[in-house]
Design a protein around this motif. Structure first.
Motif, mmCIF file in Angstrom:
data_model
loop_
_atom_site.group_PDB
_atom_site.id
_atom_site.type_symbol
_atom_site.label_atom_id
_atom_site.label_comp_id
_atom_site.label_asym_id
_atom_site.label_seq_id
_atom_site.Cartn_x
_atom_site.Cartn_y
_atom_site.Cartn_z
ATOM 1 N N ARG A 185 0.956 -1.200 0.043
ATOM 2 C CA ARG A 185 -0.021 -0.088 -0.004
ATOM 3 C C ARG A 185 0.875 1.390 -0.105
ATOM 4 O O ARG A 185 1.690 1.383 0.653
ATOM 5 C CB ARG A 185 -0.942 0.171 1.228
ATOM 6 N N LEU A 186 0.426 2.069 -0.631
ATOM 7 C CA LEU A 186 1.022 3.495 -0.933
ATOM 8 C C LEU A 186 -0.027 4.592 -1.230
ATOM 9 O O LEU A 186 -0.951 4.177 -1.813
ATOM 10 C CB LEU A 186 2.143 3.602 -2.037
ATOM 11 N N PRO A 187 0.206 6.030 -0.421
ATOM 12 C CA PRO A 187 -0.717 6.714 -0.885
ATOM 13 C C PRO A 187 -0.896 7.252 -2.274
ATOM 14 O O PRO A 187 0.144 7.059 -2.872
ATOM 15 C CB PRO A 187 -0.274 8.018 0.137
ATOM 16 N N ARG B 280 5.256 -3.511 2.635
ATOM 17 C CA ARG B 280 5.485 -4.824 2.710
ATOM 18 C C ARG B 280 4.973 -5.411 1.425
ATOM 19 O O ARG B 280 4.188 -5.266 0.769
ATOM 20 C CB ARG B 280 4.572 -5.528 3.865
ATOM 21 N N PHE B 281 6.011 -6.494 0.794
ATOM 22 C CA PHE B 281 5.516 -7.181 -0.137
ATOM 23 C C PHE B 281 5.144 -8.707 -0.078
ATOM 24 O O PHE B 281 5.501 -9.238 0.785
ATOM 25 C CB PHE B 281 6.890 -7.256 -1.159
ATOM 26 N N GLY C 69 11.200 -15.372 -3.609
ATOM 27 C CA GLY C 69 11.346 -14.143 -3.060
ATOM 28 C C GLY C 69 10.142 -13.226 -2.715
ATOM 29 O O GLY C 69 8.942 -13.615 -2.365
ATOM 30 N N TYR C 70 10.173 -11.890 -3.274
ATOM 31 C CA TYR C 70 9.057 -10.876 -3.181
ATOM 32 C C TYR C 70 8.456 -11.072 -4.535
ATOM 33 O O TYR C 70 9.022 -11.465 -5.512
ATOM 34 C CB TYR C 70 9.709 -9.695 -3.032
ATOM 35 N N GLU D 201 4.890 -6.122 -7.695
ATOM 36 C CA GLU D 201 4.585 -5.378 -6.671
ATOM 37 C C GLU D 201 5.840 -4.532 -6.366
ATOM 38 O O GLU D 201 5.791 -3.311 -6.420
ATOM 39 C CB GLU D 201 4.356 -6.137 -5.260
ATOM 40 N N VAL D 202 7.190 -5.046 -6.616
ATOM 41 C CA VAL D 202 8.123 -4.314 -6.248
ATOM 42 C C VAL D 202 8.615 -3.333 -7.426
ATOM 43 O O VAL D 202 9.031 -2.203 -7.410
ATOM 44 C CB VAL D 202 9.580 -5.164 -6.075
#
Length: 103
Positions: A43-45, A58-59, A65-66, A70-71
């Motif tokens: 989540r990001l604004p 958080r991924f 891995g991640y 998303e990354v």
């Protein structure tokens, strides 16, 4: 020799049944239920990303891995914010330079 093999197979089957029963009773040991497939905890604004926002990212974990999508999404968002901030700083510097030259 056959008796030993039978005992070994029975022991493996009993261990598998005990493991399955323990898995059903105790679950995966997580505090929260697992995310549905395709969901993301990232989540990001929508604008004005702060350092605390980045620290809280958080991924979703996948096998190796991640989750790469998303990354990549977070990196694109942060890069856009950085470009906007640098453009704003350059614009403010341009506005200040003519005022500094006249004095």
């Amino acid at each position: 020799m056959t008796t030993v093999l039978i005992y070994l197979v029975v022991m493996v089957l009993v261990a598998a049944v005990v493991f399955l029963i323990a898995s059903v009773v105790f679950g995966r040991g997580e505090e929260l239920p697992a995310l549905p497939p395709g969901a993301s905890p990232t989540r990001l604004p929508s604008s004005g990303i702060t350092a605390d926002d980045l620290r809280g990212v958080r991924f979703q974990l996948v096998v190796r891995g991640y989750k790469m999508s998303e990354v990549d999404w977070v990196l694109r968002r942060v890069a856009g914010e950085l470009d906007d901030l640098r453009a704003e700083v350059a614009d403010l510097r341009e506005r200040l330079e003519p005022a500094d030259e006249s004095s």
